[in-house]
Design a protein around this motif. Structure first.
Motif, PDB file in Angstrom:
ATOM      1  N   TRP A   1       0.831  -1.211   0.000  1.00 40.95           N
ATOM      2  CA  TRP A   1       0.000   0.000   0.000  1.00 40.95           C
ATOM      3  C   TRP A   1       0.864   1.259   0.000  1.00 40.95           C
ATOM      4  CZ3 TRP A   1      -2.647   2.080   4.933  1.00 40.95           C
ATOM      5  CH2 TRP A   1      -3.492   3.144   4.614  1.00 40.95           C
ATOM      6  N   LYS A   2       1.944   1.269   0.753  1.00 42.15           N
ATOM      7  CA  LYS A   2       2.897   2.362   0.855  1.00 42.15           C
ATOM      8  C   LYS A   2       2.259   3.705   1.232  1.00 42.15           C
ATOM      9  CE  LYS A   2       6.335   0.378  -2.245  1.00 42.15           C
ATOM     10  NZ  LYS A   2       6.976  -0.395  -1.226  1.00 42.15           N
ATOM     11  N   PRO A   3       1.558   3.749   2.383  1.00 40.36           N
ATOM     12  CA  PRO A   3       1.030   5.049   2.828  1.00 40.36           C
ATOM     13  C   PRO A   3       2.189   5.992   3.170  1.00 40.36           C
ATOM     14  CG  PRO A   3       0.891   3.466   4.613  1.00 40.36           C
ATOM     15  CD  PRO A   3       1.352   2.696   3.379  1.00 40.36           C
ATOM     16  N   TRP A   4       1.889   7.276   3.246  1.00 39.45           N
ATOM     17  CA  TRP A   4       2.917   8.249   3.608  1.00 39.45           C
ATOM     18  C   TRP A   4       3.468   7.910   4.977  1.00 39.45           C
ATOM     19  CZ3 TRP A   4       4.448  11.635   7.280  1.00 39.45           C
ATOM     20  CH2 TRP A   4       5.424  12.537   6.907  1.00 39.45           C
ATOM     21  N   PRO A   5       4.726   7.978   5.209  1.00 36.83           N
ATOM     22  CA  PRO A   5       5.854   8.414   4.370  1.00 36.83           C
ATOM     23  C   PRO A   5       6.528   7.290   3.591  1.00 36.83           C
ATOM     24  CG  PRO A   5       6.667   8.099   6.590  1.00 36.83           C
ATOM     25  CD  PRO A   5       5.175   7.770   6.611  1.00 36.83           C
ATOM     26  N   ILE A   6       5.972   6.085   3.627  1.00 34.42           N
ATOM     27  CA  ILE A   6       6.617   4.944   2.970  1.00 34.42           C
ATOM     28  C   ILE A   6       6.745   5.190   1.465  1.00 34.42           C
ATOM     29  CG2 ILE A   6       6.457   2.464   2.499  1.00 34.42           C
ATOM     30  CD1 ILE A   6       4.824   2.286   5.182  1.00 34.42           C
ATOM     31  N   GLY A   7       5.662   5.573   0.815  1.00 29.09           N
ATOM     32  CA  GLY A   7       5.691   5.841  -0.622  1.00 29.09           C
ATOM     33  C   GLY A   7       6.621   6.991  -0.972  1.00 29.09           C
TER      34      GLY A   7
ATOM     35  N   MET B   1      16.139  -0.247   1.261  1.00 32.87           N
ATOM     36  CA  MET B   1      15.925  -0.716   2.628  1.00 32.87           C
ATOM     37  C   MET B   1      14.942   0.140   3.423  1.00 32.87           C
ATOM     38  SD  MET B   1      17.722  -3.470   2.982  1.00 32.87           S
ATOM     39  CE  MET B   1      17.549  -3.649   4.732  1.00 32.87           C
ATOM     40  N   LEU B   2      15.021   1.448   3.254  1.00 35.56           N
ATOM     41  CA  LEU B   2      14.339   2.359   4.168  1.00 35.56           C
ATOM     42  C   LEU B   2      12.816   2.246   4.142  1.00 35.56           C
ATOM     43  CD1 LEU B   2      15.176   4.360   6.279  1.00 35.56           C
ATOM     44  CD2 LEU B   2      15.141   6.158   4.537  1.00 35.56           C
ATOM     45  N   ASP B   3      12.208   2.132   2.971  1.00 35.45           N
ATOM     46  CA  ASP B   3      10.739   2.067   2.924  1.00 35.45           C
ATOM     47  C   ASP B   3      10.217   0.798   3.593  1.00 35.45           C
ATOM     48  OD1 ASP B   3      11.773   0.755   0.475  1.00 35.45           O
ATOM     49  OD2 ASP B   3       9.658   0.487  -0.032  1.00 35.45           O
ATOM     50  N   ASP B   4      10.962  -0.302   3.495  1.00 38.76           N
ATOM     51  CA  ASP B   4      10.522  -1.543   4.144  1.00 38.76           C
ATOM     52  C   ASP B   4      10.707  -1.486   5.660  1.00 38.76           C
ATOM     53  OD1 ASP B   4       9.922  -3.990   2.061  1.00 38.76           O
ATOM     54  OD2 ASP B   4      11.106  -2.365   1.210  1.00 38.76           O
TER      55      ASP B   4
ATOM     56  N   ALA C   1       7.703   0.429   6.766  1.00 36.76           N
ATOM     57  CA  ALA C   1       6.534  -0.453   6.670  1.00 36.76           C
ATOM     58  C   ALA C   1       6.543  -1.456   7.823  1.00 36.76           C
ATOM     59  CB  ALA C   1       6.521  -1.186   5.328  1.00 36.76           C
ATOM     60  N   GLY C   2       7.712  -1.967   8.170  1.00 36.84           N
ATOM     61  CA  GLY C   2       7.827  -2.881   9.300  1.00 36.84           C
ATOM     62  C   GLY C   2       7.470  -2.215  10.611  1.00 36.84           C
ATOM     63  N   VAL C   3       7.898  -0.969  10.799  1.00 38.71           N
ATOM     64  CA  VAL C   3       7.555  -0.226  12.017  1.00 38.71           C
ATOM     65  C   VAL C   3       6.047  -0.013  12.094  1.00 38.71           C
ATOM     66  CG1 VAL C   3       7.778   2.013  13.196  1.00 38.71           C
ATOM     67  CG2 VAL C   3       9.809   0.872  12.260  1.00 38.71           C
ATOM     68  N   PHE C   4       5.437   0.404  10.995  1.00 33.44           N
ATOM     69  CA  PHE C   4       3.979   0.597  10.982  1.00 33.44           C
ATOM     70  C   PHE C   4       3.263  -0.705  11.350  1.00 33.44           C
ATOM     71  CE2 PHE C   4       3.060   4.497   8.081  1.00 33.44           C
ATOM     72  CZ  PHE C   4       4.020   5.236   8.735  1.00 33.44           C
ATOM     73  N   ALA C   5       3.682  -1.812  10.726  1.00 31.90           N
ATOM     74  CA  ALA C   5       3.061  -3.113  11.004  1.00 31.90           C
ATOM     75  C   ALA C   5       3.266  -3.512  12.460  1.00 31.90           C
ATOM     76  CB  ALA C   5       3.626  -4.176  10.065  1.00 31.90           C
TER      77      ALA C   5
END
Length: 165
Positions: free
Chosen positions: A125-131, A144-147, A150-154
């Motif tokens: 999905w990549k919501p902000w700030p991931i996308g 590496m950084l976006d994942d 995403a891991g922190v959000f999860a």
């Protein structure tokens, strides 16, 4: 050499010619013909299960070292493939999945499944700030950084769910 979606035989050889390529492709899990990120995330669960009894502090060290190592291996793989964030490069999924599973270290079995699903949702999905990070930060760090985020959000969502169950 290769586009973002297709890994031809020459690209596969270029990727696997360097040990960093083996790690970057998740020890082969990223070579699946489809859903490479999902296969990488699934493959990440096996070492997590084997090391589940480690302390949170030990896991944080593994994640930090794995992240730093991942910046390098993903950069090497991206240069070998000619595509910075090729789908076959899934070491970032390993680190993101391990972050997502931190709350599951002391939780029932279903928390592992929930952590997997939550990580995949945020990674796709990549919501902000991931996308935003995915589009703007380049090289191994960008892979590496976006994942990681995403891991922190999860992990946060899983932790909240576990607190109310």
């Amino acid at each position: 050499m290769s586009d973002k979606y297709v890994l031809d035989a020459a690209s596969r050889r270029a990727l696997l010619a360097h040990p960093a390529g083996w790690v970057a492709c998740g020890f082969g899990s990223g070579l699946a013909p489809k859903a490479q990120g999902t296969f990488g995330s699934l493959a990440a669960i096996l070492p997590w299960l084997l090391l589940r009894d480690l302390s949170v502090a030990a896991w944080l060290v593994i994640i930090v070292v794995g992240f730093a190592f991942g910046v390098w291996v993903c950069d090497v793989a991206g240069r070998a493939l000619g595509v910075a964030d090729h789908r076959s490069v899934v070491w970032d999924e390993f680190i993101g999945q391990w972050i997502a599973l931190l709350p599951a270290l002391v939780a029932p079995w279903w928390a592992v499944l929930a952590g997997f699903v939550l990580f995949r949702i945020f990674d796709v999905w990549k919501p902000w700030p991931i996308g935003w990070l995915d589009r703007r930060v380049k090289g191994g760090m960008g892979v590496m950084l976006d994942d990681v985020v995403a891991g922190v959000f999860a992990a946060v969502v899983l932790w909240i769910v576990l607190r109310f169950v």
